[in-house]
Structure formats: structure tokens, C-alpha cells
Scaffold this active site. Structure first.
Site, PDB file in Angstrom:
ATOM      1  N   CYS A 137     -13.061   0.477   7.797  1.00 57.10           N
ATOM      2  CA  CYS A 137     -12.225  -0.230   6.763  1.00 57.10           C
ATOM      3  C   CYS A 137     -12.435   0.738   5.543  1.00 57.10           C
ATOM      4  O   CYS A 137     -13.575   1.309   5.241  1.00 57.10           O
ATOM      5  CB  CYS A 137     -12.805  -1.488   6.428  1.00 57.10           C
ATOM      6  SG  CYS A 137     -13.080  -2.309   7.852  1.00 57.10           S
ATOM      7  N   SER A 138     -11.244   1.049   4.819  1.00 62.46           N
ATOM      8  CA  SER A 138     -11.336   1.718   3.608  1.00 62.46           C
ATOM      9  C   SER A 138     -11.694   0.882   2.508  1.00 62.46           C
ATOM     10  O   SER A 138     -11.706  -0.533   2.460  1.00 62.46           O
ATOM     11  CB  SER A 138      -9.903   2.128   3.303  1.00 62.46           C
ATOM     12  OG  SER A 138      -8.935   1.112   3.273  1.00 62.46           O
ATOM     13  N   ILE A 197     -12.555  -1.025  -1.366  1.00 64.63           N
ATOM     14  CA  ILE A 197     -11.893  -1.499  -2.623  1.00 64.63           C
ATOM     15  C   ILE A 197     -12.286  -0.620  -3.325  1.00 64.63           C
ATOM     16  O   ILE A 197     -13.496  -0.352  -3.930  1.00 64.63           O
ATOM     17  CB  ILE A 197     -12.230  -3.054  -2.822  1.00 64.63           C
ATOM     18  CG1 ILE A 197     -12.214  -3.794  -1.658  1.00 64.63           C
ATOM     19  CG2 ILE A 197     -11.837  -3.422  -4.178  1.00 64.63           C
ATOM     20  CD1 ILE A 197     -10.999  -4.429  -1.324  1.00 64.63           C
ATOM     21  N   HIS A 236      -9.243   3.744  -1.856  1.00 67.04           N
ATOM     22  CA  HIS A 236      -7.986   3.299  -1.569  1.00 67.04           C
ATOM     23  C   HIS A 236      -7.694   2.336  -2.696  1.00 67.04           C
ATOM     24  O   HIS A 236      -7.419   0.897  -2.478  1.00 67.04           O
ATOM     25  CB  HIS A 236      -7.912   2.462  -0.153  1.00 67.04           C
ATOM     26  CG  HIS A 236      -6.607   1.765   0.135  1.00 67.04           C
ATOM     27  ND1 HIS A 236      -5.419   2.235  -0.406  1.00 67.04           N
ATOM     28  CD2 HIS A 236      -6.266   0.779   1.055  1.00 67.04           C
ATOM     29  CE1 HIS A 236      -4.516   1.762   0.347  1.00 67.04           C
ATOM     30  NE2 HIS A 236      -5.006   0.454   1.027  1.00 67.04           N
ATOM     31  N   CYS A 273       0.941  -0.959  -0.109  1.00 67.37           N
ATOM     32  CA  CYS A 273      -0.059   0.006   0.083  1.00 67.37           C
ATOM     33  C   CYS A 273       0.940   1.281  -0.244  1.00 67.37           C
ATOM     34  O   CYS A 273       0.508   2.327  -0.420  1.00 67.37           O
ATOM     35  CB  CYS A 273      -0.946  -0.213   1.144  1.00 67.37           C
ATOM     36  SG  CYS A 273      -2.040  -1.413   0.997  1.00 67.37           S
TER      37      CYS A 273
END
Lengths: 76, 384
Positions: free
Chosen positions: B209-210, B212, B331, B87
């Protein structure tokens, strides 16, 4: 046999290609600043202890197998 | 003290982040052409290119992206390199781009990811390759689980609460709501939505959570300043740590970030207190709080005070993730580190519109890979 203490637990609800059955628990284990991660379908509490045969673990890792001994213990 | 010259950002371009119809090549093309237009440069003016991508080799079985890039924009004959640090691939590519300015005049860095057309079970496995893959195969150890354990350790050690994590998600969605490029642009999210969302890995819920995302970002850097819109890079550092989660001594901080930040502050000759704006890598809400501690914005354990007091809100003392962060902006892994830089440049130029903060001069980006196994820290100085 080495005694490990559970210092962290998460209940995982996300399936992945190689781990389709959910939920399962992931345990963060500690023994004298040495850490392990273990999968379990049985629920534990932080502070619980149990024993791991590190020789079997080493052999299994070499063969890229899951740790049968540990999982068998958990399902009792 | 001798002032280090790293380079200047001359042009920025990006696509929207989200679930997009465009192919990987089309995303690259859009971002690069926009950056060239912004810099008022032509393809021929670019001397070297870096492409940041993490997953395409695994999920699409397509590697050699440095040459695939020529299908998007014709750089045939020029040096192009692919950079991968999970990342932190974007931050890593930017770091390498700056190093290349010792030899070249103008460098272009483009980051891209195409993730949303793949089965989520496969993506979860692919993302696990940012950590030691044995733990995934043998134990089903996936990234949300790792950050869930990190959050739990932080709660036990410092008294951070679920409510603190909810406030981080709320703030970042508020910022993303005003960012037309963001995955969650215009999406109104309430604290109840966050609180009642589904469990992912306890104690983390969906809104921790970020997402997809698909998307691409391009940045053009140059050796010399030639316009008042050029933004100077005054600190650039990249540090690593062990790849495996269980090889750490501390689960509530990342050594790589602490070391990279210390080096970047020294290069820039500044203390963290003078920063006006920060973009941190909030892959999960807990990651934003730990970042603030590792960057020395507060002492360890006190990040909860920053979110509770509103100090890191857009109108706060030190705004964090004004674009929505990974949580709200999205992200697309290979593009993420460059999207942070895109936002900093936009803010330092005073071109952020509704989410513009008051006359920022100094800003920082924090981009991590894995469980802080890689960390890229960059510091920027505006002209206002």
C-alpha cells in the site's frame, strides 16, 4: 431470491469511522455478470453460493440501511 | 499526419513528501516559488492557475481552494480553478492546464494534499469517496479492499503471485531510497520486511500500500519553447469509466486507461515499445502490474514477467517509477499526478542524480482516480 456465487474474498483489517469492528470479510459476488459487494463476519470460500432477496436489498438501499436479511443469514 | 502542439514544461517545483509540519498554504507556497524559480519567471508572468486537491473539503471542511491559494502566492485578479478527480486530480489539472494554452501563454498547475494530521479512520472514510460511497456506508468497502479483490482476480486469472507484488514494493522502495524528496528517502527495505509486514486486506500487506502523505508539486507550462531545458508534451488524454467497482465487466484491467493510452499514443505518433521511462500509479502494488498491461507494455497477464526479469528496474529495459512511485515517493493525493511529471521532467533533463537513467527521450505518466474511474495519460519528449 437470487443465487449469487462468491468469486472473490478479502479479509479486511482496517477500521474506518463507520466500520470499527475488524477484521471483517468483503465478498465479491457474481450472478450472470452482475456483481455485488457484501460485508460478512463469517468466513466463506470462493465458489460458495447463497441467496439474496433483491427486493429487500432495493428497499434498504433506498433507505440507506444495511441489509439485515443477508447479515442475519451469515451469522447463523 | 498533423503534429499536435500541446505545450512545454518550463518549470517544476515540489516539497518533500511525508509527514510534514507545514500547513496546506505553506506547502503550496514552497512548490510554486520553486517552480517559478526553475522557470525563471515571476508571478506576473503566469496567466492562469489550476489547483489540484481531493480531500481538503472533506477532512478540513475547507473548499474554495482556488481563492485560498492567494494566501500562499498572490495571484489576485487572475483566473484560478480547482480540479478534482480523486487520485487523478493532478493529471486532470495538468490536462486542463494544457487546454488553457490555446488562450493563455503561461499556466501554472499546483497539486497539494495535507493528510497526515487526520485520524486514519477518517482518512479511510474520506478516501472511500473516490468510489460510490453507498458501498462504504452499507458494506464497509474501502480502497485497500477493492485493490485486494483486484489482486486476487489477477492471481486467479493469470497466476500472478504474492512474490510478484513483493518485488514491485522492493523495486519502488529501492528507487525511493535515492530520492531526497520521497516519503521513504534513505529507508532501507528488505524483501523480508515486505513479506513479514502486517495484513491489510488479504492478499495485500502493509508494503503493498502507498502511504498517507503530505506534500505539494507545481508545474509551469508554456505555449512556446524558449530553453533547452523545456520539455515538450506530445500526448495528453483523459478518460473516465463508471465510478462504482461493481459496474465493471473486468476486474483485472481498466478501460479508462486503455482508451486514454491509445489516444495519447496516437497523438504522439508512437508505439509503447519506444518509451524510455514510465511513471505509473502504484497506489497498491497490483496497480503497477495492471498499468503495464493496460499501457500495452506487455500483453495481459505478462506483467509478472517484467518484474521478475528486472526489465522495469532502474537499470532495466523500461524503468518504471524511478522516483519510488506512490509506494516509495508517497501519495499526497492532489499532488501525486504532478509528482510523476516532476520526475519525468527531472529525468528527461538529465538532472536525476544517483537515480538518473541513460539518456531517456520519451516518457509517459499514468495517473488514475478511484478504481480506474478516471485516467490521465501524458507523453513527454526530451531534448537529449
Amino acid at each position: 431470491m437470487t443465487e449469487y456465487k462468491i468469486i472473490g474474498i478479502t479479509k479486511n483489517f482496517i477500521a474506518s469511522v463507520d466500520h470499527l469492528e475488524t477484521p471483517y470479510f468483503l465478498l465479491l459476488l457474481e450472478n450472470d455478470k452482475k456483481y455485488l459487494i457484501k460485508k460478512s463476519f463469517k468466513e466463506y470460500q470462493i465458489g460458495d453460493t447463497f441467496f439474496i432477496n433483491e427486493n429487500i436489498e432495493k428497499e434498504n438501499k433506498k433507505n440507506n440501511l444495511t441489509i439485515f436479511f443477508f447479515k442475519f443469514q451469515n451469522k447463523i | 499526419m498533423i503534429k499536435l502542439i500541446f505545450g512545454y514544461i518550463k518549470g517544476i517545483g515540489r516539497t518533500k513528501f511525508g509527514v510534514l509540519d507545514e500547513t496546506l498554504e505553506e506547502l503550496i507556497e514552497i512548490a510554486i516559488k520553486e517552480a517559478l524559480r526553475d522557470a525563471n519567471l515571476k508571478v506576473e508572468d503566469i496567466d492562469i492557475i489550476f489547483i489540484s486537491n481531493f480531500l481538503y473539503g472533506i477532512i478540513a471542511n475547507q473548499l474554495h481552494l482556488n481563492t485560498l491559494l492567494n494566501n500562499s502566492v498572490n495571484f489576485v485578479g487572475k483566473p484560478i480553478f480547482r480540479t478534482e478527480s480523486a487520485c487523478a486530480s493532478g493529471g486532470s489539472a495538468f490536462f486542463q492546464g494544457l487546454l488553457s494554452l490555446k488562450r493563455y501563454e503561461n499556466a501554472l498547475i499546483v497539486g497539494v494534499e495535507k493528510m497526515t494530521d487526520i485520524d486514519i479512520k477518517l482518512i479511510t472514510k474520506a478516501l472511500a469517496s473516490a468510489g460510490k460511497i453507498d458501498l462504504y456506508f452499507q458494506e464497509g468497502f474501502i480502497f485497500p479492499a477493492a485493490f485486494a479483490l483486484i489482486a486476487q482476480q489477477h492471481m486467479i486469472k493469470y497466476g500472478t503471485t504474492r512474490e510478484d507484488l513483493e518485488l514491485v514494493a522492493l523495486k519502488n522502495h529501492e528507487n525511493a531510497r535515492l530520492n531526497s524528496f520521497a516519503h521513504f528517502f534513505n529507508k532501507q527495505v528488505s524483501i523480508e520486511d515486505i513479506r513479514n509486514s502486517q495484513d491489510i486486506c488479504t492478499p495485500l500487506k502493509l508494503y503493498d500500500c502507498s502511504p498517507i502523505s503530505d506534500g505539494a508539486v507545481a508545474i509551469i507550462i508554456t505555449r512556446k519553447k524558449s530553453s533547452s531545458r523545456d520539455i515538450e508534451v506530445i500526448g495528453s488524454s483523459f478518460c473516465t469509466d463508471y465510478i462504482s467497482f461493481i459496474d465493471r465487466n473486468d476486474f483485472t484491467s481498466f478501460t479508462s486507461v486503455q482508451r486514454a493510452a491509445a489516444e495519447a499514443y496516437k497523438q504522439a505518433n508512437i508505439n509503447p515499445e519506444v518509451l524510455d521511462l514510465i511513471e505509473v500509479h502504484d497506489c497498491f502494488t497490483i496497480s503497477e502490474l495492471i498499468a503495464l498491461e493496460d499501457l500495452k507494455i506487455c500483453i495481459p497477464g505478462n506483467s509478472k514477467g517484467l518484474i521478475r526479469s528486472g526489465a522495469i528496474n532502474r537499470n532495466g529495459r523500461i524503468p518504471v517509477n524511478t522516483d519510488g512511485g506512490l509506494k516509495g515517493n508517497g501519495h499526497p493525493v492532489g499532488a501525486t499526478g504532478l509528482a510523476q511529471i516532476f520526475e519525468i521532467v527531472t529525468q528527461l533533463r538529465g538532472e536525476a542524480g544517483e537515480r538518473q537513467i541513460d539518456t531517456p527521450k520519451l516518457a509517459l505518466t499514468h495517473n488514475i482516480g478511484g478504481f480506474g474511474s478516471s485516467a490521465a495519460i501524458h507523453i513527454f519528449k526530451g531534448n537529449k
